[in-house]
Design a protein around this motif. Structure first.
Motif, short mmCIF file in Angstrom:
data_model
loop_
_atom_site.label_atom_id
_atom_site.label_comp_id
_atom_site.label_asym_id
_atom_site.label_seq_id
_atom_site.Cartn_x
_atom_site.Cartn_y
_atom_site.Cartn_z
N ALA A 167 0.87 -1.31 0.05
CA ALA A 167 -0.03 0.03 -0.04
C ALA A 167 0.91 1.36 0.01
N GLY A 168 2.25 1.09 -0.03
CA GLY A 168 3.05 2.21 -0.27
C GLY A 168 3.33 2.82 1.32
N ARG A 204 1.06 9.06 -9.01
CA ARG A 204 0.41 8.56 -9.67
C ARG A 204 1.29 8.10 -10.96
N ALA A 205 2.60 8.53 -11.30
CA ALA A 205 3.37 7.87 -12.15
C ALA A 205 3.72 6.56 -11.50
N ASN A 206 4.12 6.48 -10.25
CA ASN A 206 4.64 5.34 -9.66
C ASN A 206 3.71 4.22 -9.93
N ILE A 207 2.23 4.41 -9.70
CA ILE A 207 1.38 3.71 -9.75
C ILE A 207 0.96 3.13 -11.19
N GLN A 217 8.67 -7.43 -14.72
CA GLN A 217 9.91 -7.53 -14.58
C GLN A 217 10.49 -7.44 -13.18
N GLY A 218 9.94 -7.19 -12.23
CA GLY A 218 10.53 -6.95 -10.69
C GLY A 218 11.36 -6.08 -10.52
N CYS A 219 11.73 -4.96 -11.48
CA CYS A 219 12.57 -3.96 -11.35
C CYS A 219 12.21 -2.82 -12.06
N TRP A 220 12.19 -1.53 -11.42
CA TRP A 220 11.75 -0.25 -12.53
C TRP A 220 12.73 0.79 -12.20
#
Length: 242
Positions: A167-168, A204-207, A217-220
């Motif tokens: 949930a952040g 919002r961009a993170n979500i 992919q497990g990574c950003w």
């Protein structure tokens, strides 16, 4: 001239005794199979510290069949004994259970062994012997040491390291991140969320952007701006790991 004139015989039904003996032998075979199938070292020592039972894992440790081990002490089998083990065994024979770890050379390799010594007590509390149970924890110990080293590196890194739940909500901040947000070393992170330190657009961009990539992919990797307080903004390049 002493010739026998009659024979007198006495017969006893031993069916029940035979059945009981068969059940006991069957139970012993079952317990032996169970003991031999587990990767733990399991044995029984009498009051003279002589082996009266060893499972297969214990036999493999000595590299000998159980017939060559029964009735012998550990010191006799290895040529010497470790004072630490002798002291622990003495306490176990005195009725005190023991749990400890030690290093041991096994077939030319140093292994870390976790040992438990359980006294075999009579109903009156007397000691009849000791059950030693040992497990090789070499890999576990190495993994724990690697984790401690990694934790120390993360804690002392000058990069801001943050962990959140789904949930952040923030669950961990390393020292650099705590300094950046003005949080003391002992202050709780309960109630803090990542959204508090980002703009609505960045959150919002993170979500919408980062999360789908994370799930796939497990990574950003991307850039954002952290808002650390009135008039305090920090542009950062962030690596996000699921």
């Amino acid at each position: 001239g002493g010739a026998a004139v009659r024979l007198v015989g006495a017969f006893q039904d031993i069916t029940e005794r035979r059945q009981l003996q068969d059940r006991v032998e069957s139970s012993e075979r079952f317990l032996r199979r169970v003991a031999d199938s587990v990767p733990l070292r399991i044995a029984y020592l009498d009051l003279e510290s002589r082996y009266r039972f060893l499972n297969e894992a214990h036999c493999q440790r000595f590299g000998r069949p159980k017939e060559a081990l029964l009735g012998r002490t550990r010191a006799e089998l290895l040529g010497s004994e470790m004072p630490q083990i002798e002291d622990r065994l003495r306490l176990a024979l005195g009725g005190e259970p023991q749990l400890f770890e030690y290093d041991e050379i096994v077939h030319g390799s140093t292994r870390r062994i976790e040992s438990r010594l359980v006294p075999d007590l009579t109903p009156e509390g007397g000691v009849m012997g000791v059950f030693p149970v040992g497990v090789d924890v070499t890999e576990r110990t190495a993994a724990q040491q690697a984790l401690r080293e990694l934790s120390a590196i993360i804690a002392s890194s000058e990069d801001l390291v943050v962990q959140t739940d789904r949930a952040g909500r923030i669950t961990y901040l390393n020292n650099a991140a705590r300094r950046a947000v003005g949080l003391g070393a002992e202050q709780s992170v309960v109630g803090l969320s990542l959204a508090r330190f980002t703009s609505p657009d960045a959150h919002r961009a993170n979500i919408e952007v980062a999360l789908p990539v994370l799930l796939k992919q497990g990574c950003w990797i991307g850039d954002t701006t952290l808002h650390l307080g009135p008039g305090r903004s920090m542009p950062v390049s962030q690596v996000v790991l699921a």
